[in-house]
Scaffold this active site. Structure first.
Site, mmCIF file in Angstrom:
data_model
loop_
_atom_site.group_PDB
_atom_site.id
_atom_site.type_symbol
_atom_site.label_atom_id
_atom_site.label_comp_id
_atom_site.label_asym_id
_atom_site.label_seq_id
_atom_site.Cartn_x
_atom_site.Cartn_y
_atom_site.Cartn_z
ATOM 1 C CD GLU A 37 -75.135 47.430 -12.031
ATOM 2 O OE1 GLU A 37 -76.199 47.541 -12.651
ATOM 3 O OE2 GLU A 37 -74.070 47.050 -12.569
ATOM 4 C CD GLU A 79 -74.737 51.453 -16.898
ATOM 5 O OE1 GLU A 79 -74.639 51.496 -15.657
ATOM 6 O OE2 GLU A 79 -74.576 50.420 -17.558
HETATM 7 ZN ZN LIG Z 1 -75.051 46.817 -14.551
#
Ligand SMILES: [Zn+2]
Ligand SMILES: *[C@@H]1O[C@H](CO)[C@@H](O)[C@H](O)[C@H]1NC(C)=O
Ligand SMILES: *[C@@H]1O[C@H](CO)[C@@H](O)[C@H](O)[C@H]1NC(C)=O
Ligand SMILES: *[C@@H]1O[C@H](CO)[C@@H](O)[C@H](O)[C@H]1NC(C)=O
Length: 439
Positions: free
Chosen positions: A179, A375
């Site tokens: 990420e 997120e």
């Molecule tokens: Zn994650």
């Protein structure tokens, strides 16, 4: 660069770092389930078929499910989807192209201007940059070590402090290796706190002690750069494979739900709570400052969500109502600049039940008043391989939301921050005045 040097690089790099895995013609699917029945089918596939890399989990509230498929298995995936009448799009036909466009840049030691947010940086670059910040701002920035990794690296961070007696805002980035937008966001916030002349940013920097760790899974992050772009876990060898999901390994409802005891899976929770050096050492570090933390933020990608504890139940626990109200307002502020819509909710109600994550442990064990997980971008089109052109828009809107979150938290009676200092000053003045009046 001469042909000779280029050839030398090509020949030596793989032997030093191991072969870099290529994702040629790997396709990213955006599956759009129409009902719970379709989600159930996808869940079955997610649990039983390890040929496919589910970038998002088919939870009960999923608006879409991203699946990465190798070229060999695309046919089987599409046959399955068509057989169940499930709609899908293919936003990426060749993931390697997107990876090639990520443009990882070098950082030149002692030159702060070579850090930027129009490309991604590897661990050495981020660590060297942090060291340089400590040199550039010696009275404000100190290097802090939050722990160590399986491969012996430091979990390195910076503390930004304009004086003593302040409450703490803690930023945790990069616990999931692939990420990459997470460290890019956290380093940007760091830079803003040090260089911005925006009044609110300056106040936020001065009113709190900031403890900032852009990469809390350094081994995984290094591996995602050197060898396998889609790596998520740490790098501990387990049986015939590697890696524990560090965001399923915290000692809170460990392995209760949404985590796996199968070491080949990406959500493998480890052989016990805090079995991993990264989570063990970082949690020990956190416990040593826990009673001073007002706000804890964990940065992940992706899906445009702001999550709050807990992951085991959709029940509103602890200060759910206040956390929701503050979070929603902050996400309102996030949407102003580019219209990006984030959904706010606890982990279980916003995505799916999952336990053993850092924010639940921080909330329950350290009793930190406000705890959230971002997120970040995007919403299923590029996923983990977010183009460099989206780093800055992402960072700008997140910074907007962070400043608003602090404002809202104060309105709701959380996070006194600088107010504490000013309040006690006025108390002293009042006392002096009273003394003078009564004398
Ligand atoms: Zn994650
Ligand atoms: C969920 O976890 C929280 C925190 O550990 C706990 O207080 C609560 O009882 C759990 N709820 C359920 C339904 O398991
Ligand atoms: C939270 O809000 C709901 C809905 O407005 C309300 O019913 C509930 O009593 C509130 N809970 C607390 C702890 O304030
Ligand atoms: C994300 O994408 C889905 C499906 O394409 C869409 O329905 C949804 O509104 C989007 N959500 C956000 C928060 O952008």
């Amino acid at each position: 660069m001469s042909k000779f040097i280029l050839l030398g690089l090509i020949l030596t790099v793989p032997s030093i770092f191991g072969e870099k895995f290529r994702f040629d013609n790997y396709a990213l699917y955006k599956i759009l389930p129409k009902n719970l029945g379709e989600i159930k089918f996808l869940q079955g596939l997610y649990e039983s078929d390890n040929r496919f890399d589910f970038w998002t989990v088919p939870g009960p509230f999923a608006e879409f499910v991203n699946v990465l498929s190798s070229p060999e298995h695309r046919n089987d995936l599409e046959t399955f989807l068509v057989a169940h009448d499930i709609d899908y799009e293919i936003p990426q036909f060749n993931l390697q192209d997107a990876i090639d466009r990520e443009a990882v840049k070098p950082y030149v030691r002692s030159d702060l201007t070579t850090m930027g947010w129009d490309s991604y940086y590897d661990l050495d670059a981020i660590y060297a940059w942090m060291d340089d910040l400590a040199k550039e701002y010696p009275s404000i920035v100190t290097i802090i070590i939050g722990g160590t990794t399986f491969e012996g690296r430091q979990i390195k961070g910076v503390k930004i402090s304009h004086g003593t007696g302040r409450r703490i805002i803690f930023l945790e980035g990069g616990i999931h290796a692939r990420e990459w937008i997470s460290p890019a966001t956290v380093t940007y916030i760091t830079n803003e706190l040090l260089t911005s002349d925006n009044e609110e940013t300056v106040a936020a920097a001065r009113d709190f002690d900031w403890y900032i760790f852009p990469v809390t899974n350094p081994d995984g992050y290094v591996y995602s750069h050197s060898t396998f772009r889609m790596w998520r876990k740490n790098r501990r060898p387990v049986r015939d494979t590697f890696g524990v999901d560090l965001n399923r390994n915290w000692n809170n409802n460990w392995l209760v739900v949404g985590a796996s005891s199968d070491e080949t899976r990406d959500d493998y929770a480890g052989h016990g709570p805090f079995s991993e050096p990264e989570t063990r050492t970082l949690s020990t570090y956190l416990a040593s400052i826990g009673d001073k933390i007002d706000l804890y933020l964990s940065f992940h990608s992706y899906g445009h969500l702001l999550l709050l504890p807990f992951g085991n139940t959709t029940e509103p626990l602890a200060n759910y109502n206040d956390s929701m109200a503050i979070g929603r307002r902050a996400m309102g502020a996030l949407s102003v600049r580019f219209g990006t819509q984030y959904k706010t909710g606890n982990i279980a109600e916003a995505i799916y039940k999952a336990t053993g994550g850092s924010i639940d442990w921080v909330k329950e064990t350290l009793k930190v008043p406000l705890v959230y997980c971002y997120e970040l971008r995007d919403n299923g089109t590029e996923g983990f391989v977010l183009p460099p052109s989206e780093i800055m828009p992402n960072n700008l809107e997140v910074m907007d939301s962070l400043l608003d979150m602090i404002l809202q938290a104060r309105r709701f009676g959380y996070m006194s921050g600088g107010f504490e200092v000013r309040a006690s000053l006025s108390v002293i003045l009042m006392a002096l005045l009273a003394k003078w009046l009564y004398n």
